[in-house]
Enzyme design. Structure first.
Site, PDB file in Angstrom:
ATOM      1  N   THR A 114       5.826  90.545 -76.445  1.00  0.00           N
ATOM      2  CA  THR A 114       5.992  90.051 -75.042  1.00  0.00           C
ATOM      3  C   THR A 114       5.832  90.973 -74.173  1.00  0.00           C
ATOM      4  O   THR A 114       5.068  90.361 -72.958  1.00  0.00           O
ATOM      5  CB  THR A 114       7.460  89.647 -75.110  1.00  0.00           C
ATOM      6  OG1 THR A 114       7.966  88.830 -76.420  1.00  0.00           O
ATOM      7  CG2 THR A 114       7.907  88.654 -73.960  1.00  0.00           C
ATOM      8  N   ASN A 144      13.705  94.942 -75.792  1.00  0.00           N
ATOM      9  CA  ASN A 144      12.505  94.631 -76.478  1.00  0.00           C
ATOM     10  C   ASN A 144      11.231  94.403 -75.416  1.00  0.00           C
ATOM     11  O   ASN A 144      10.192  95.076 -75.577  1.00  0.00           O
ATOM     12  CB  ASN A 144      12.586  93.345 -77.305  1.00  0.00           C
ATOM     13  CG  ASN A 144      11.087  93.084 -77.841  1.00  0.00           C
ATOM     14  OD1 ASN A 144      10.662  92.271 -77.362  1.00  0.00           O
ATOM     15  ND2 ASN A 144      10.847  93.736 -79.036  1.00  0.00           N
ATOM     16  N   LYS A 198      10.235  75.570 -81.597  1.00  0.00           N
ATOM     17  CA  LYS A 198      10.327  76.919 -81.731  1.00  0.00           C
ATOM     18  C   LYS A 198      10.700  77.601 -80.690  1.00  0.00           C
ATOM     19  O   LYS A 198      10.515  77.121 -79.532  1.00  0.00           O
ATOM     20  CB  LYS A 198       8.756  77.307 -81.693  1.00  0.00           C
ATOM     21  CG  LYS A 198       8.286  78.518 -81.879  1.00  0.00           C
ATOM     22  CD  LYS A 198       8.241  79.099 -83.215  1.00  0.00           C
ATOM     23  CE  LYS A 198       8.248  80.522 -83.440  1.00  0.00           C
ATOM     24  NZ  LYS A 198       9.621  81.242 -83.473  1.00  0.00           N
ATOM     25  N   LYS A 219       6.230  76.816 -71.887  1.00  0.00           N
ATOM     26  CA  LYS A 219       5.867  77.798 -72.445  1.00  0.00           C
ATOM     27  C   LYS A 219       4.977  77.907 -73.558  1.00  0.00           C
ATOM     28  O   LYS A 219       3.648  78.162 -73.730  1.00  0.00           O
ATOM     29  CB  LYS A 219       6.858  78.821 -72.591  1.00  0.00           C
ATOM     30  CG  LYS A 219       6.561  80.346 -72.960  1.00  0.00           C
ATOM     31  CD  LYS A 219       7.600  81.146 -73.665  1.00  0.00           C
ATOM     32  CE  LYS A 219       8.798  81.250 -72.552  1.00  0.00           C
ATOM     33  NZ  LYS A 219       9.841  82.086 -72.806  1.00  0.00           N
ATOM     34  N   GLN A 221      10.954  76.662 -72.733  1.00  0.00           N
ATOM     35  CA  GLN A 221      10.211  76.921 -73.776  1.00  0.00           C
ATOM     36  C   GLN A 221       9.145  75.683 -74.257  1.00  0.00           C
ATOM     37  O   GLN A 221       8.055  76.042 -74.739  1.00  0.00           O
ATOM     38  CB  GLN A 221      11.043  77.224 -75.275  1.00  0.00           C
ATOM     39  CG  GLN A 221      10.632  77.734 -76.293  1.00  0.00           C
ATOM     40  CD  GLN A 221      10.640  79.385 -76.085  1.00  0.00           C
ATOM     41  OE1 GLN A 221      11.667  79.786 -75.712  1.00  0.00           O
ATOM     42  NE2 GLN A 221       9.658  80.192 -76.490  1.00  0.00           N
ATOM     43  N   GLY A 252      13.843  86.045 -82.402  1.00  0.00           N
ATOM     44  CA  GLY A 252      14.857  86.793 -81.802  1.00  0.00           C
ATOM     45  C   GLY A 252      14.778  86.376 -80.178  1.00  0.00           C
ATOM     46  O   GLY A 252      14.033  85.795 -79.628  1.00  0.00           O
ATOM     47  N   ASP A 253      15.625  87.043 -79.577  1.00  0.00           N
ATOM     48  CA  ASP A 253      15.782  86.974 -78.051  1.00  0.00           C
ATOM     49  C   ASP A 253      17.069  88.081 -77.605  1.00  0.00           C
ATOM     50  O   ASP A 253      17.074  88.903 -78.368  1.00  0.00           O
ATOM     51  CB  ASP A 253      16.344  85.444 -77.418  1.00  0.00           C
ATOM     52  CG  ASP A 253      16.174  85.326 -76.015  1.00  0.00           C
ATOM     53  OD1 ASP A 253      15.062  84.981 -75.588  1.00  0.00           O
ATOM     54  OD2 ASP A 253      17.141  85.331 -75.213  1.00  0.00           O
ATOM     55  N   LYS A 259      15.682  76.039 -78.593  1.00  0.00           N
ATOM     56  CA  LYS A 259      16.244  77.524 -78.618  1.00  0.00           C
ATOM     57  C   LYS A 259      17.771  77.559 -79.282  1.00  0.00           C
ATOM     58  O   LYS A 259      18.276  76.341 -79.110  1.00  0.00           O
ATOM     59  CB  LYS A 259      16.494  77.888 -76.881  1.00  0.00           C
ATOM     60  CG  LYS A 259      16.901  79.249 -76.404  1.00  0.00           C
ATOM     61  CD  LYS A 259      15.416  79.871 -76.433  1.00  0.00           C
ATOM     62  CE  LYS A 259      15.699  81.640 -76.279  1.00  0.00           C
ATOM     63  NZ  LYS A 259      14.614  82.320 -76.028  1.00  0.00           N
ATOM     64  N   SER A 302       4.640  84.759 -82.194  1.00  0.00           N
ATOM     65  CA  SER A 302       5.239  84.341 -83.286  1.00  0.00           C
ATOM     66  C   SER A 302       4.354  83.224 -83.868  1.00  0.00           C
ATOM     67  O   SER A 302       4.595  82.855 -84.995  1.00  0.00           O
ATOM     68  CB  SER A 302       6.621  83.460 -82.786  1.00  0.00           C
ATOM     69  OG  SER A 302       7.727  84.443 -82.603  1.00  0.00           O
TER      70      SER A 302
HETATM   71  P1  NDP Z   1      17.172  92.666 -75.450  1.00  0.00           P
HETATM   72  O1  NDP Z   1      18.337  92.464 -76.103  1.00  0.00           O
HETATM   73  O2  NDP Z   1      16.334  93.510 -76.569  1.00  0.00           O
HETATM   74  O3  NDP Z   1      17.278  93.475 -74.011  1.00  0.00           O
HETATM   75  C1  NDP Z   1      17.871  92.977 -73.096  1.00  0.00           C
HETATM   76  C2  NDP Z   1      17.893  93.789 -72.050  1.00  0.00           C
HETATM   77  O4  NDP Z   1      18.319  93.071 -70.597  1.00  0.00           O
HETATM   78  C3  NDP Z   1      18.933  94.902 -72.265  1.00  0.00           C
HETATM   79  O5  NDP Z   1      18.482  96.258 -71.491  1.00  0.00           O
HETATM   80  C4  NDP Z   1      20.114  94.499 -71.814  1.00  0.00           C
HETATM   81  O6  NDP Z   1      21.174  95.299 -71.269  1.00  0.00           O
HETATM   82  C5  NDP Z   1      19.491  93.580 -70.493  1.00  0.00           C
HETATM   83  N1  NDP Z   1      20.525  92.601 -70.194  1.00  0.00           N
HETATM   84  C6  NDP Z   1      20.828  91.626 -70.827  1.00  0.00           C
HETATM   85  N2  NDP Z   1      21.798  90.640 -70.275  1.00  0.00           N
HETATM   86  C7  NDP Z   1      22.232  91.269 -68.991  1.00  0.00           C
HETATM   87  C8  NDP Z   1      22.961  90.948 -68.028  1.00  0.00           C
HETATM   88  N3  NDP Z   1      23.717  89.695 -68.252  1.00  0.00           N
HETATM   89  N4  NDP Z   1      22.765  91.716 -66.854  1.00  0.00           N
HETATM   90  C9  NDP Z   1      22.152  92.792 -66.780  1.00  0.00           C
HETATM   91  N5  NDP Z   1      21.410  93.164 -67.995  1.00  0.00           N
HETATM   92  C10 NDP Z   1      21.135  92.435 -68.939  1.00  0.00           C
HETATM   93  O7  NDP Z   1      16.390  91.344 -75.079  1.00  0.00           O
HETATM   94  P2  NDP Z   1      14.840  91.143 -75.031  1.00  0.00           P
HETATM   95  O8  NDP Z   1      14.238  92.203 -74.160  1.00  0.00           O
HETATM   96  O9  NDP Z   1      14.198  90.578 -76.016  1.00  0.00           O
HETATM   97  O10 NDP Z   1      15.144  89.998 -73.664  1.00  0.00           O
HETATM   98  C11 NDP Z   1      15.013  90.224 -72.247  1.00  0.00           C
HETATM   99  C12 NDP Z   1      14.503  88.773 -71.656  1.00  0.00           C
HETATM  100  O11 NDP Z   1      13.292  88.582 -72.006  1.00  0.00           O
HETATM  101  C13 NDP Z   1      15.483  87.748 -71.758  1.00  0.00           C
HETATM  102  O12 NDP Z   1      15.521  87.035 -70.600  1.00  0.00           O
HETATM  103  C14 NDP Z   1      14.528  86.920 -72.786  1.00  0.00           C
HETATM  104  O13 NDP Z   1      14.899  85.464 -72.950  1.00  0.00           O
HETATM  105  C15 NDP Z   1      13.165  87.179 -72.463  1.00  0.00           C
HETATM  106  N6  NDP Z   1      12.255  86.985 -73.452  1.00  0.00           N
HETATM  107  C16 NDP Z   1      12.218  87.653 -74.687  1.00  0.00           C
HETATM  108  C17 NDP Z   1      11.273  87.568 -75.717  1.00  0.00           C
HETATM  109  C18 NDP Z   1      11.351  88.277 -76.700  1.00  0.00           C
HETATM  110  O14 NDP Z   1      10.173  88.105 -77.606  1.00  0.00           O
HETATM  111  N7  NDP Z   1      12.372  89.223 -77.230  1.00  0.00           N
HETATM  112  C19 NDP Z   1      10.069  86.670 -75.297  1.00  0.00           C
HETATM  113  C20 NDP Z   1      10.149  86.151 -74.051  1.00  0.00           C
HETATM  114  C21 NDP Z   1      11.155  86.065 -73.214  1.00  0.00           C
HETATM  115  P3  NDP Z   1      22.502  95.844 -72.034  1.00  0.00           P
HETATM  116  O15 NDP Z   1      21.883  96.545 -73.378  1.00  0.00           O
HETATM  117  O16 NDP Z   1      23.456  96.405 -71.317  1.00  0.00           O
HETATM  118  O17 NDP Z   1      22.947  94.316 -72.538  1.00  0.00           O
HETATM  119  O1  2IT Z   2      11.842  83.346 -74.897  1.00  0.00           O
HETATM  120  C1  2IT Z   2      11.096  83.598 -75.811  1.00  0.00           C
HETATM  121  O2  2IT Z   2       9.960  82.971 -75.659  1.00  0.00           O
HETATM  122  C2  2IT Z   2      11.470  84.008 -76.840  1.00  0.00           C
HETATM  123  N1  2IT Z   2      12.464  84.458 -76.905  1.00  0.00           N
HETATM  124  C3  2IT Z   2      10.452  84.177 -78.260  1.00  0.00           C
HETATM  125  C4  2IT Z   2      10.633  82.977 -78.813  1.00  0.00           C
HETATM  126  C5  2IT Z   2       9.831  82.929 -80.218  1.00  0.00           C
HETATM  127  O3  2IT Z   2       9.822  81.972 -80.997  1.00  0.00           O
HETATM  128  O4  2IT Z   2       9.048  84.129 -80.699  1.00  0.00           O
END
Ligand code: NDP
Ligand code: 2IT
Length: 445
Positions: A208, A239, A89, A113, A110, A164-165, A125, A377
């Site tokens: 998240t 997100n 997952k 976590k 993961q 998603g991520d 992943k 999830s």
């Molecule tokens: P999104 O794609 O929704 O948003 C990512 C954000 O981070 C955007 O503002 C983006 O800016 C910025 N970003 C991405 N890459 C870079 C970079 N190289 N340098 C600077 N800014 C950057 O992703 P999420 O919000 O889903 O994910 C954010 C983090 O949280 C990640 O590390 C992800 O692995 C983690 N995460 C996400 C989960 C989820 O459920 N979605 C769960 C647990 C962890 P820009 O638009 O300019 O790219």
């Molecule tokens: O990093 C993470 O935990 C996620 N991007 C969410 C993974 C999931 O299966 O919901």
């Protein structure tokens, strides 16, 4: 040399070209010294050798046609790291920086976590170096369809359940789910983060960010404190960042910064979330627009300043890996920041993490602090299996309980390890124990 040192030496040699994976693996292995050094069971069972090697890593080509009719080719991955406690997952990341090292570090994190959530989910992943920025909806759809045309054969509701991520949200999950269903001719819970009308769980989108706030809230409550009046600095505007900020405002905190890869905004009296949501979620534009709408906000280009320069009580890195460096840690501490909680995966470098902990900052590692997303999830998987859907309030209450439970597990494990308040060690040990026990029970596999 100790067992742990041997493992570190062997991965440094074997995975020399994978710095992010080595960083994540070393952090976990260092924490495990406390239990592994005094119990030879792990070494006899070759447990750590198995833990650092994915069960399976799939690399594949994704060909697709852009709007001008030209063939484009991207590289994609799915790393199925560990299935000791449940089906693989973990999310899918679409970003130009994606490579095997990044997907392996994310898949490795993961494992622990998912274990911390208390739900039966293994670690995996995936993703691709495809960049959704600047692509039309049709291009994103054609890419997602081609991606799933290969991935479908490796996944399934009891095998591997992606989500998603970075770069993968509701739109992408929809396109991928449509293609999966078309190929296998089954409507089943193979992806999470689905739309609400077709198998998605209420509150998964918020989970998240909300979960991140819930775990910090539990810590504050235990100290007789709350979010009321706290100044919070957030990086990212995706997100995780958006829903963390939204929940913080509802609890009386003031979020003063957000960022994207081009720069950050500082709005002294508090960021306006309606504007951010309109810019990022509806128009898919850059954050520079925010300062055009709110004249009293300051926008700084990424090259001209760091989001962590702004004084705050709590910092929540919610963008990407290695975005909070040692200099940032020093600035934050000097400006009075007392809590750092990782919404992103591994946003803090190892030296910055050590510095913050050494200064008495309450530091919550991503594998605990951002586990609310994958936990929800897991709740989506439960609802899909039972063919029911819970209300927003029901899911949110379960999420909050899970985050409170995670705080309890990492706090207890830190204390039992003789490192009270060290939530990095607490999370690594608490996450590891359950996976290690399952691997030992299941024999040499
Ligand atoms: P999104 O794609 O929704 O948003 C990512 C954000 O981070 C955007 O503002 C983006 O800016 C910025 N970003 C991405 N890459 C870079 C970079 N190289 N340098 C600077 N800014 C950057 O992703 P999420 O919000 O889903 O994910 C954010 C983090 O949280 C990640 O590390 C992800 O692995 C983690 N995460 C996400 C989960 C989820 O459920 N979605 C769960 C647990 C962890 P820009 O638009 O300019 O790219
Ligand atoms: O990093 C993470 O935990 C996620 N991007 C969410 C993974 C999931 O299966 O919901």
């Amino acid at each position: 040399m100790s067992y742990i040192d041997n493992i570190i030496t062997s991965i440094e040699k074997r995975d020399a070209g994978q710095p992010e994976f080595l960083q994540a693996a070393k952090e976990v292995l260092e924490s495990l010294r406390i239990i592994v050094d005094k119990d030879s069971t792990y070494e006899k069972a070759g447990l750590l050798e198995r833990l650092v090697e994915p069960e399976r890593a799939i690399v594949f080509r994704v060909p697709w046609l852009d709007d001008s009719g030209k063939v484009q080719v991207n590289r994609a991955f799915r790393v199925q790291f560990n299935s000791a406690i449940g089906p693989y997952k973990g999310g899918l990341r679409f970003h130009p920086s994606v490579n095997l090292s990044i997907i392996k570090f994310l898949g490795f994190e993961q494992i622990f976590k998912n274990s911390l959530t208390g739900l039966p989910m293994g670690g995996g992943k995936g993703g691709s170096d495809f960049d959704p920025k600047g692509k039309s909806d049709n291009e994103v759809m054609r890419f997602c369809q081609s991606f799933m045309t290969e991935l479908y054969r490796h996944i399934g509701p009891d095998t591997d359940v992606p989500a998603g991520d970075i770069g993968v949200g509701g739109r992408e999950i929809g396109f991928m789910y449509g293609q999966y269903k078309r190929i296998v001719n089954r409507f089943e819970g193979v992806l999470t983060g689905k739309g609400i009308g077709w198998g998605g769980s209420l509150a998964r989108n918020e989970a998240t960010g909300y979960g991140l706030v819930y775990i910090v809230e539990e810590y504050l409550n235990k100290k007789g404190d709350s979010f009321k009046g706290k100044k919070v600095s957030i990086s990212g505007s995706g997100n995780v960042a958006i829903f963390a900020a939204q929940k913080l405002f509802s609890l009386g905190a003031v979020v003063v910064t957000m960022s994207d890869s081009n720069g950050y905004i500082y709005h002294k009296d508090g960021i306006n979330m309606d504007t951010v949501k309109d810019i990022k979620l509806v128009k898919r534009e850059r954050l520079t627009k925010y300062a055009e709408v709110h004249k009293d906000a300051v926008y700084k280009d990424a090259g001209k300043g760091r989001v962590w320069d702004i004084a705050c009580d709590i910092a929540l890195p919610c963008a990407t890996q290695n975005e909070l460096l040692i200099e940032d840690a020093k600035t934050l501490t000097a400006n009075g920041c007392k809590i750092v909680a990782e919404g992103a995966n591994m946003p803090t470098t190892l030296d910055a993490t050590e510095y913050l902990i050494s200064k008495g900052t309450a530091f919550f590692p991503g594998k605990a602090a951002n586990a609310g997303g994958v936990a929800t999830s897991g709740l989506e998987m439960c609802q899909n299996s039972a063919r029911i859907s819970w209300s927003f309030e029901e899911v949110d209450a379960k999420l909050k309980n899970i985050m409170i439970g995670i705080f309890g597990s990492i706090d207890d494990a830190a204390k039992e390890s003789g490192k009270p308040g060290n939530f990095v060690i607490g999370a690594n040990i608490a996450g590891f124990r359950k996976v290690a026990k399952a691997m030992l029970d299941q024999g040499v596999i």
